[in-house]
Design a protein around this motif. Structure first.
Motif, mmCIF file in Angstrom:
data_model
loop_
_atom_site.group_PDB
_atom_site.id
_atom_site.type_symbol
_atom_site.label_atom_id
_atom_site.label_comp_id
_atom_site.label_asym_id
_atom_site.label_seq_id
_atom_site.Cartn_x
_atom_site.Cartn_y
_atom_site.Cartn_z
ATOM 1 N N ILE A 162 -76.043 68.599 55.326
ATOM 2 C CA ILE A 162 -76.383 69.850 55.999
ATOM 3 C C ILE A 162 -75.311 70.897 55.740
ATOM 4 O O ILE A 162 -75.610 72.098 55.694
ATOM 5 N N GLU A 163 -74.099 70.479 55.532
ATOM 6 C CA GLU A 163 -72.990 71.386 55.270
ATOM 7 C C GLU A 163 -72.308 70.982 53.970
ATOM 8 O O GLU A 163 -72.371 69.822 53.551
ATOM 9 N N ALA A 164 -71.652 71.948 53.362
ATOM 10 C CA ALA A 164 -70.955 71.683 52.101
ATOM 11 C C ALA A 164 -69.764 70.772 52.303
ATOM 12 O O ALA A 164 -69.305 70.110 51.362
ATOM 13 N N SER A 165 -69.249 70.718 53.525
ATOM 14 C CA SER A 165 -68.091 69.871 53.794
ATOM 15 C C SER A 165 -68.431 68.387 53.779
ATOM 16 O O SER A 165 -67.531 67.550 53.883
ATOM 17 N N GLU A 166 -69.724 68.030 53.660
ATOM 18 C CA GLU A 166 -70.129 66.625 53.660
ATOM 19 C C GLU A 166 -70.020 65.999 52.270
ATOM 20 O O GLU A 166 -70.563 64.920 52.033
ATOM 21 N N ALA A 167 -69.367 66.639 51.345
ATOM 22 C CA ALA A 167 -69.194 66.062 50.007
ATOM 23 C C ALA A 167 -68.384 64.777 50.059
ATOM 24 O O ALA A 167 -68.539 63.883 49.219
ATOM 25 N N LEU A 169 -75.423 74.347 49.203
ATOM 26 C CA LEU A 169 -74.803 74.623 50.495
ATOM 27 C C LEU A 169 -73.479 75.355 50.327
ATOM 28 O O LEU A 169 -73.137 76.262 51.109
ATOM 29 N N ALA A 170 -72.705 74.966 49.299
ATOM 30 C CA ALA A 170 -71.442 75.660 49.043
ATOM 31 C C ALA A 170 -71.679 77.111 48.646
ATOM 32 O O ALA A 170 -70.963 78.031 49.097
ATOM 33 N N VAL A 171 -72.689 77.335 47.787
ATOM 34 C CA VAL A 171 -73.035 78.711 47.411
ATOM 35 C C VAL A 171 -73.497 79.498 48.637
ATOM 36 O O VAL A 171 -73.145 80.679 48.838
ATOM 37 N N ALA A 172 -74.311 78.842 49.478
ATOM 38 C CA ALA A 172 -74.776 79.521 50.695
ATOM 39 C C ALA A 172 -73.611 79.869 51.604
ATOM 40 O O ALA A 172 -73.584 80.958 52.230
ATOM 41 N N ASP A 173 -72.604 78.991 51.712
ATOM 42 C CA ASP A 173 -71.423 79.288 52.513
ATOM 43 C C ASP A 173 -70.668 80.480 51.933
ATOM 44 O O ASP A 173 -70.171 81.355 52.681
ATOM 45 N N THR A 174 -70.557 80.518 50.588
ATOM 46 C CA THR A 174 -69.881 81.654 49.952
ATOM 47 C C THR A 174 -70.628 82.958 50.221
ATOM 48 O O THR A 174 -70.016 84.001 50.527
ATOM 49 N N VAL A 175 -71.966 82.892 50.098
ATOM 50 C CA VAL A 175 -72.772 84.098 50.388
ATOM 51 C C VAL A 175 -72.626 84.484 51.859
ATOM 52 O O VAL A 175 -72.568 85.672 52.213
ATOM 53 N N GLN A 176 -72.546 83.485 52.741
ATOM 54 C CA GLN A 176 -72.370 83.775 54.172
ATOM 55 C C GLN A 176 -71.019 84.448 54.421
ATOM 56 O O GLN A 176 -70.917 85.367 55.259
ATOM 57 N N GLN A 177 -70.032 84.028 53.672
ATOM 58 C CA GLN A 177 -68.734 84.701 53.782
ATOM 59 C C GLN A 177 -68.843 86.176 53.355
ATOM 60 O O GLN A 177 -68.208 87.066 53.938
ATOM 61 N N TRP A 178 -69.631 86.404 52.307
ATOM 62 C CA TRP A 178 -69.851 87.787 51.856
ATOM 63 C C TRP A 178 -70.518 88.608 52.953
ATOM 64 O O TRP A 178 -70.135 89.754 53.213
ATOM 65 N N HIS A 179 -71.521 88.031 53.569
ATOM 66 C CA HIS A 179 -72.175 88.747 54.670
ATOM 67 C C HIS A 179 -71.203 88.968 55.821
ATOM 68 O O HIS A 179 -71.306 89.985 56.540
ATOM 69 N N THR A 180 -70.267 88.081 56.011
ATOM 70 C CA THR A 180 -69.285 88.234 57.089
ATOM 71 C C THR A 180 -68.373 89.430 56.834
ATOM 72 O O THR A 180 -67.987 90.160 57.771
#
Length: 938
Positions: A728-733, A776-787
């Motif tokens: 569910i999260e990129a940290s689960e690698a 998920l990692a890309v989505a987290d990066t995009v979420q950082q951009w939105h932040t």
């Protein structure tokens, strides 16, 4: 003029021009009878399109189907037939369409009806008419009705077609399941077929190897076991395999039959040997009885010597013939040698007596006792043999001359001795031994009659009674012998007069008649019959003289062949090979015995010497065979010890011990046979030790198989856990890394179909989970951009004020953002503030163009990551970016998340940004970022 008028006033649907007829056909109404008849006429028009239009106007689906086979190549006809049969056009009822579909042969039409039919049964009927697997695969993948898809999937049986179906079928899980189950069943059937064929080939190889092997004690049992396993095969073998099986079967049965034949021959040889021993026993008993009779006779006569000579001749002939077939035992040979020595002693004494008997008789007549004593001492008559009557009289005269006569003593021991001899006399009479009884009577009569005491009267009475019985036996022999002699005379005269009988048969019958004549002795003897018999016998001798000469030559040649055979065997025994195979030596022994029997008959006077020589050679050869067999038995015992040591030796790997055991089995096969009686016991022990070692291998295999099965089960459990886990999260690698670490601990897996399938499945799961983690990692990066979008907007406002007022301002991230700035964007934030101080306002045309190109380049790069494609106008930028990515990939491969982060960092650092450029690209940038941030549900 009449024909022209008819054409001028004819209806337009009858016009010669097809185009005119087609236009007229469109105005005809099938509801009116006249126009319907016109349409029916046009349904047989020469133009195919007019015919098709007429049939469609009439809604004649049956006529359309009947005419379709002649127009299959025309697309308009096939489309019309498909639409009418499918129920898209026309008003033909369902039952008629179903019956018409069953008449169609064109797979194209049937496929379209199965895809577009308005009824399930109609589609199934069309599907049942399809036979090509490509059409069935198309129906199973693209048909809109599930029942039709399932029916089509069930009809596919080819493995390649099933693989294709499994690859293309994505919309129906039932079809995928059917294809997978059918494919697995085909593969399992293929594996079973391969295993059966391998088992069949293995059995054939074992049977052929068994057919080439020599006989052993367990040969028949192993052959029956292999035959039962062949009969239990569920797969029918091929014709070639059947032929190989029958050939190996015949070879095995031939080996068994040869062994049975050898056993029967051996048993027969044993029986013949036993018969020969019995015959030798009878012959020896006969001559020993004769020699014993000579010791107990009253006096030795010429007839006794002649009878002894005849019996000796018979014994020599029969003994040599029997020795040629079967050598005598040591005990029997010793008895034979002792009997011959006694015979030679008796014959030599008789020859000496014949020389001096006239002188003794003359000296007795003259009363010259000194000469008598001299002659008697020269005679050297043995004490163990009864002397002749003349010699007895001479000894008595010498005793009378030297000592005074004395009265015989009649003590009890003498009477007991006479009583025992009378018992012997009575026993001989009961046996019918006339000659021995007569001699004993002649010796006992003067002794018992000389007794004068009263105690000797019972002995005299008993002697008289036994003498009467002897006279009765003599009369009976004469009564029987008279007709027998007449019969023998008639038989030998008839034999002498038979000129057509073969020489060997004539000689055999003649010898038998002579033997029968001699067996009668002096019973009922007369000169006339003796002369007749002798005359006929002489005639037969004259007739057989040439044949006997040829027989003598043949005997001489046989004798030379026997001597050559003995010389060959002696040369073999003189230098025997140390590793001589006892089986080969047994064959040499048997062949030598066969050749010895073949070279028969031989001269009688030399047969005994060469027979003794061959007997000694055979004894030495048998001793050599026994020694080699003992050596082989010792070697086989050593092999058994080595196998037992391998079984208990845990220091070596089991596979190496099994290999060494197989090598020991090969050595066992190369050795010959151990002594009879030990071979089977040694083989049972050796096989037991090998079976114990192979049982360890089977136990090791079972243990290894169980361990591998447990390993596969654990791997299967791990794969199921990985399959059920969705990040569910990129940290689960790290969870995926733990799964992979556990999988590495379970490897290597056994190589089989299941492990290969598990590895393929795990690879797919790992690939899917990595892809999801990357998303998920890309989505987290995009979420950082939105932040940090407030910071981006603040930079844009600062850029606009700088470009309009030529006033450079720094934007503070802490005052704009409510949270801390992500680490990846710190340097970009500083670079953006620094560029407003470095680039003067307003922007020049070159700076504006560079800014536009950089922004477009970032957009194209982002489009490549999000869509995988770009617009045609952006192809040069795509190529440049692709080349740059390839060059960077040589040093270090970057992930998708890193590339997106680099693009967003560059986008934040790009400034000062004119508002027009940002407004032109911002919507597409937001769309691409939204696509990148989209993560599909698990």
């Amino acid at each position: 003029m009449h024909g022209l008028l008819r054409r001028l006033f004819a209806p337009r649907w009858q016009h010669p021009d097809p185009e005119v007829r087609r236009q007229a056909l469109q105005r005809l109404d099938p509801q009116q009878s006249e126009q319907r008849q016109a349409l029916e006429s046009l349904a047989h028009d020469t133009d195919s399109q007019i015919r098709l239009a007429a049939l469609l106007a009439l809604d004649d689906c049956a006529g359309l189907v009947d005419a379709y086979p002649h127009h299959q190549q025309e697309a308009t006809w096939s489309d019309a037939v498909c639409q009418r049969l499918s129920g898209i056009d026309g008003h033909t009822d369902l039952q008629q369409r179903q019956s018409l579909v069953s008449l169609i042969e064109d797979p194209k039409v049937l496929s379209m009806v199965a895809l577009k039919g308005d009824n399930l049964n109609l589609r199934l009927i069309a599907l049942s008419r399809l036979s090509d697997e490509n059409d069935l695969i198309h129906q199973a993948c693209h048909n809109g009705v599930a029942a039709v898809r399932h029916q089509a999937a069930e009809r596919i049986e080819n493995e390649e077609a099933l693989k294709r179906l499994l690859k293309e079928a994505r919309r129906d899980r039932q079809v995928v399941r059917l294809a997978r189950e059918r494919l697995n069943r085909l593969r399992s059937d293929a594996q079973w077929l391969e295993a059966e064929q391998q088992q069949c080939e293995t059995l054939l190889s074992q049977l052929e190897q068994h057919a080439r092997a020599p006989w052993e004690p367990l040969y028949g049992g192993r052959f029956r076991h292999l035959e039962r396993q062949w009969q239990q095969l569920t797969l029918s073998p091929s014709a070639e395999q059947e032929q190989r099986f029958h050939q190996a079967l015949l070879n095995c049965r031939k080996t068994l039959h040869d062994h049975e034949t050898q056993e029967q021959a051996r048993q027969k040889s044993d029986e013949l040997r036993s018969d020969a021993e019995n015959t030798r026993e009878q012959l020896l008993e006969g001559i020993e009885e004769t020699l014993d009779g000579l010791r107990h006779a009253s006096a030795l006569t010429v007839q006794d010597i002649d009878s002894l000579r005849a019996q000796r001749q018979l014994l020599g002939q029969r003994w040599q013939a029997l020795s040629d077939m079967h050598p005598p035992s040591d005990t029997m040979r010793q008895r034979y040698t002792l009997a011959i020595q006694h015979y030679d002693q008796c014959l030599e004494a008789w020859q000496r007596w014949c020389v001096i008997s006239p002188a003794i008789e003359k000296a007795l007549a003259d009363g010259d006792y000194s000469a008598v004593a001299t002659q008697v001492s020269q005679c050297q008559w043995p004490d163990s043999i009864t002397p002749p009557a003349l010699l007895t009289r001479a000894q008595a005269a010498l005793n009378t001359e030297s000592t005074a006569p004395s009265q015989p003593s009649e003590d009890q021991s003498t009477l007991d001795a006479h009583d025992a001899e009378l018992d012997t006399f009575e026993h001989l009479l009961e046996r019918g031994a006339f000659k021995s009884a007569s001699r004993l009577h002649q010796r006992l009569k003067p002794r018992i009659e000389a007794l004068e005491s009263a105690r000797a009267q019972p002995l005299k009475a008993r002697l008289k009674h036994l003498a009467a019985r002897l006279a009765e036996l003599r009369d009976w022999r004469g009564f029987v012998a008279g007709p027998k002699r007449e019969q023998l005379c008639a038989s030998i005269e008839a034999l002498a007069n038979d000129l057509h009988m073969e020489e060997d048969a004539l000689d055999r019958h003649h010898r038998q008649l002579v033997k029968d004549w001699k067996s009668l002795g002096d019973a009922a003897a007369n000169r006339e019959q003796a002369a007749r018999f002798r005359s006929a016998s002489d005639r037969i001798h004259e007739r057989l003289a040439p044949w006997r000469e040829r027989l003598s030559e043949e005997r001489e040649a046989n004798l030379q062949a026997r001597e050559a055979l003995c010389a060959q065997l002696e040369s073999l025994l003189a230098q025997p090979a140390e590793d001589a195979d006892p089986d080969v030596l047994r064959q040499i022994r048997d062949k030598a015995r066969h050749q010895w029997r073949h070279y028969s008959p031989v001269p009688r006077e030399r047969s005994e010497a060469v027979g003794r020589r061959f007997g000694i050679i055979r004894h030495q050869l048998q001793t050599l065979i026994d020694q080699r067999a003992e050596t082989i038995g010792t070697q086989k015992q050593a092999l058994i010890s080595q196998v037992a040591a391998l079984r208990s030796d845990d220091s070596q790997p089991l596979s190496q011990r099994i290999h060494q055991a197989k090598q020991l089995q090969q050595q066992w096969r190369t050795l010959g046979r151990a002594p009879k009686g030990e071979e089977q016991a040694l083989w049972k022990t050796f096989r037991h030790e090998c079976d114990q070692l192979f049982a360890q291998r089977e136990a090791h295999k079972n243990e290894q198989a169980a361990r591998q099965q447990q390993q596969l089960d654990e791997m299967q459990t791990l794969i199921d856990q990985m399959d059920s886990w969705q990040p569910i999260e990129a940290s689960e690698a790290a969870t995926l890394d733990r799964f992979l670490e556990q999988a590495n601990q379970l490897e290597p897996l056994p190589r089989n179909r299941r492990s290969e399938g598990m590895q393929r499945r795990m690879s797919g799961i790992v690939r899917a989970r990595r892809e999801r983690l990357n998303r998920l990692a890309v989505a987290d990066t995009v979420q950082q951009w939105h932040t940090i979008m407030p910071l981006v907007n603040a930079h844009l406002e600062a850029d606009q004020r700088h470009l309009s007022e030529a006033k450079a301002e720094n934007v503070d991230a802490q005052t704009v953002l409510s949270a801390a700035l992500p680490a990846a964007f710190h340097e970009a934030h500083k670079t953006r503030n620094q560029q407003r101080h470095e680039i003067a306002a307003p922007l020049s045309a070159d700076d504006h163009a560079k800014m536009a190109e950089s922004l477009a380049r970032l957009r194209v790069h982002l489009s490549m990551l999000a869509l995988g494609s770009v617009r045609q106008s952006d192809e040069p930028l795509r190529l440049a970016i692709q080349v740059e990515r390839l060059n960077e990939g040589f040093n270090q491969e970057r992930s998708r998340e890193q590339e997106v982060a680099d693009i967003l960092v560059a986008l934040l650092a790009l400034g000062p940004m004119p508002a027009t450029l940002w407004a032109a690209e911002v919507e597409e940038l937001d769309s691409l970022l939204s696509r990148l941030a989209r993560v599909p549900l698990p």
